[in-house]
Design a protein around this motif. Structure first.
Motif, PDB file in Angstrom:
ATOM      1  N   GLY B  43       0.621  14.083  24.182  1.00 18.09           N
ATOM      2  CA  GLY B  43      -0.083  15.291  24.597  1.00 18.09           C
ATOM      3  C   GLY B  43       0.501  16.532  23.946  1.00 18.09           C
ATOM      4  N   HIS B  44       1.850  16.621  23.934  1.00 13.44           N
ATOM      5  CA  HIS B  44       2.524  17.742  23.294  1.00 13.44           C
ATOM      6  C   HIS B  44       2.136  17.835  21.830  1.00 13.44           C
ATOM      7  N   GLU B  45       2.158  16.671  21.210  1.00 15.07           N
ATOM      8  CA  GLU B  45       1.843  16.564  19.793  1.00 15.07           C
ATOM      9  C   GLU B  45       0.445  17.116  19.520  1.00 15.07           C
ATOM     10  N   ILE B  46      -0.506  16.675  20.343  1.00 16.34           N
ATOM     11  CA  ILE B  46      -1.900  17.102  20.152  1.00 16.34           C
ATOM     12  C   ILE B  46      -2.030  18.596  20.421  1.00 16.34           C
ATOM     13  N   LEU B  47      -1.382  19.054  21.481  1.00  9.54           N
ATOM     14  CA  LEU B  47      -1.449  20.481  21.790  1.00  9.54           C
ATOM     15  C   LEU B  47      -0.896  21.317  20.641  1.00  9.54           C
ATOM     16  N   TYR B  48       0.254  20.869  20.112  1.00  7.19           N
ATOM     17  CA  TYR B  48       0.869  21.612  19.011  1.00  7.19           C
ATOM     18  C   TYR B  48      -0.069  21.652  17.823  1.00  7.19           C
ATOM     19  N   PHE B  49      -0.688  20.499  17.551  1.00  6.12           N
ATOM     20  CA  PHE B  49      -1.610  20.439  16.422  1.00  6.12           C
ATOM     21  C   PHE B  49      -2.767  21.407  16.618  1.00  6.12           C
ATOM     22  N   LEU B  50      -3.350  21.366  17.815  1.00  2.00           N
ATOM     23  CA  LEU B  50      -4.494  22.251  18.091  1.00  2.00           C
ATOM     24  C   LEU B  50      -4.079  23.710  17.983  1.00  2.00           C
ATOM     25  N   GLU B  51      -2.915  24.019  18.531  1.00  3.34           N
ATOM     26  CA  GLU B  51      -2.441  25.400  18.506  1.00  3.34           C
ATOM     27  C   GLU B  51      -2.266  25.870  17.063  1.00  3.34           C
ATOM     28  N   THR B  52      -1.630  25.001  16.251  1.00  6.89           N
ATOM     29  CA  THR B  52      -1.418  25.364  14.852  1.00  6.89           C
ATOM     30  C   THR B  52      -2.745  25.553  14.137  1.00  6.89           C
ATOM     31  N   ALA B  53      -3.660  24.608  14.367  1.00  8.27           N
ATOM     32  CA  ALA B  53      -4.949  24.691  13.691  1.00  8.27           C
ATOM     33  C   ALA B  53      -5.663  25.978  14.078  1.00  8.27           C
TER      34      ALA B  53
END
Ligand SMILES: Nc1ncnc2c1ncn2[C@@H]1O[C@H](COP(=O)(O)OP(=O)(O)OP(=O)(O)O)[C@@H](O)[C@H]1O
Ligand SMILES: [Mg+2]
Lengths: 266, 296
Positions: B43-53
């Motif tokens: 979940g953290h990983e996905i959140l970080y990805f979305l935030e960066t994108a």
């Protein structure tokens, strides 16, 4: 000091700020009055720089309001924030001059980017500020080639070049010897009486800095204490302030009147 | 990785103290906590990805919007074109020539097997115009200017110079980002043109001067095979690559403080710069394929 009718330029109202689970500020209130000097003191790492950054809109509070010139800048568009910041001058703790520009261009930058002044006007204005700060001759040097004291003075020149209505100083004298820091304060005193800006100073130079201040605030244990005149601050019976005063100044309070005019004599 | 290691340790512990974990119920409970940990990490990983994108997207949008908003200042743009474009010419010229020469050499021996050396000119020209010109130019620009842009902006972020700009009410997008965007978008097609031009000359030199091909044949083959569509594809690629390179490299530096690995100090800058170069290079190659697939 008749601060009752004085206008507030910047004010923190019930501000909270935390980084992760580290609470730095808790329900902080701080008014800054027009034309006055407010000094924030406190142990290292208690959030003095954070308080300044909140006032400048570089950080947003978790809750509460930051009012600057009548607008709540904790909740404002970048464009409007930029408009309000036209009134700000800042001297950073680490000065933050642009290291790929020489001193002249550094000081001229706000003029070039924010005004329509001609290159002649800019040169005159910058030269004047350089003289005021005893930096004539250093204008072609780069920040990395200056001494710490010169850097602070160049930073001060940049902060003042647009005649701001309020100037924030984050530890303007750390890392300077007593002589040099007295000189910075002399320059501050001199420019403030000339340009008449409000000032917020974060400093560890107690009690020296008290002679320049109208209000003193202590930041300790996530809270602000005081916001009173330096005399009252040193005589305060607030336990946090007592503790701080005794640690940093000693229990003996020396009369302020004796040393009045101290900074004019340099 | 950490979870894996801990899992291994955990199972070793079971092997050593089987009695401690013999009850199924407890075992299941601990398994569930591990599953939850894995899910949480994911979940953290996905959140970080979305935030960066999201951040990168907003950055791109804001930068492009700022290009069209006043004040328009020509001088910083010219200075950046000098840095990104002019100062790259020699490198581009050099790599272009040698790429063309090696294409000439390899192409000649391959085509000779089929008795069609006459196609050398067209082979060199088409591969340069469509693929090698834009891609290699972009890679050279990433190495020369992209890394420098990222490091420069990253250091400005690190030493609070960007905060200082904000506080002087100077828009850092206008002041730092816009000149680099414009310069990169303008320079990349021009550099690609230079690359192609010298590549074709390099191919000519090897094919005609060294290997004795007829010079008329070389150029005739080129004229007949290379059509406007090839040039157009090359131009579009160069334009898109210019945007991608400047976008990734400046955004990485600009958001140095948001890097998860920690954008602190000299090491933070160097790590982020490396990241930016790798990311930009990979993105270029992916988009090269995408554009080719779309336009062919
Ligand atoms: N961007 C940030 N992210 C996380 N924590 C921060 C950040 N900025 C400050 N802090 C934390 O907030 C606390 C207060 O920091 P601050 O810089 O305001 O201290 P200070 O009172 O100015 O100290 P000094 O007198 O040494 O300058 C510190 O514990 C610091 O670690
Ligand atoms: Mg500080």
């Amino acid at each position: 000091m008749s601060n009752v009718e004085k206008e507030k330029v910047v004010e923190l109202i019930h501000v909270d700020k935390a980084f992760g689970d580290q609470i730095v500020l808790e329900d902080v209130n701080l008014p800054i009055y027009e034309g006055t000097t407010t000094v924030i003191v406190g142990p290292s790492g208690t959030g003095k720089s954070v308080t300044l950054k909140l006032m400048m809109g570089l950080m947003r509070p978790d809750s509460g309001q930051v009012i600057a010139f009548g607008h709540d800048i904790s909740n404002i568009s970048n464009k409007e924030l930029r408009k309000i910041r036209m009134n700000f001058g800042v001297l950073f703790q680490n000065v933050a001059l642009f290291d790929s520009m020489n001193i002249f261009d550094n000081i001229a930058l706000p003029l070039r980017e924010r005004t329509d002044a001609t290159e002649d006007d800019i040169r005159r204005n910058v030269q004047e500020k350089l003289e005021m700060m005893d930096l004539t001759g250093a204008d072609k040097k780069f920040p990395a080639q200056l001494s710490g004291g010169m850097l602070k003075r160049a930073g001060l020149a940049r902060a003042l070049v647009l005649d701001p209505r309020i100037v924030f100083f984050d530890e303007p004298t750390t890392g300077l010897d007593a002589n040099k820091s007295a000189e910075i304060y002399r320059l501050f005193h001199h420019t403030q009486s000339e340009l008449n800006y409000s000032a917020v100073i974060v400093s560890h130079d107690v009690p020296k800095i008290f002679k320049l201040s109208d209000f003193v605030v202590l930041l300790a244990e996530k809270k602000l204490h005081g916001c009173v005149s330096p005399e009252d601050f040193q005589l305060s019976d607030n336990p946090a302030i007592r503790l701080y005063v005794e640690k940093n100044i000693g229990p003996i309070y020396s009369s302020l009147i004796e040393e009045a005019g101290f900074y004019e004599t340099f | 990785m950490c979870i894996l290691v801990r899992n291994v340790i955990f199972f070793e512990e079971i092997a050593i103290y089987p009695s401690k974990y013999c009850r199924n119920f407890q075992f299941g409970l601990i398994q569930t906590t591990y599953m939850l940990k894995i899910l949480e990490k994911l979940g953290h990983e996905i959140l970080y990805f979305l935030e960066t994108a999201g951040r990168m997207g907003i950055f791109l949008f804001q930068s492009i919007a700022c290009i069209f908003l006043p004040p328009y200042k020509l001088q910083p743009i010219i200075r950046q074109i000098y840095f990104i474009g002019t100062r790259s010419i020699f490198v581009i010229l050099f790599t272009g020539t040698f790429t063309g020469m090696v294409l000439g050499l390899q192409g000649y021996y391959t085509l000779q097997k089929f008795g069609s050396e006459g196609l050398l000119g067209s082979a060199v020209a088409v591969s340069l115009l469509r693929e090698l010109g834009p891609v290699l130019t972009a890679l050279m620009v990433i190495g020369r200017a992209g890394s420098a842009m990222c490091a420069e902006i990253g250091i400005m972020r690190n030493s609070e110079q960007i905060d200082a700009l904000e506080l002087m009410a100077i828009d850092p997008y206008q002041f730092i980002i816009v000149p680099k965007f414009v310069a990169s978008i303008v320079s990349m097609p021009l550099l690609t043109f230079i690359f192609n031009f010298f590549g074709i000359l390099g191919g000519f030199f090897v094919g005609v001067s060294l290997l004795g091909l007829n010079s008329g044949t070389y150029f005739q083959g080129m004229y007949s095979a290379a059509v406007w569509a090839d040039v157009e594809m090359g131009l579009i690629k160069a334009f898109v690559f210019g945007l991608l390179v400047v976008w990734i490299c400046t955004a990485k530096g600009f958001f140095l403080h948001r890097e998860r690995a920690g954008g602190f100090g000299a090491e933070g800058v160097s790590r982020t710069t490396t990241n930016a170069v790798v990311m930009a290079s990979v993105t270029i190659l992916v988009w090269d394929y995408l554009i080719s697939a779309m336009m062919l």
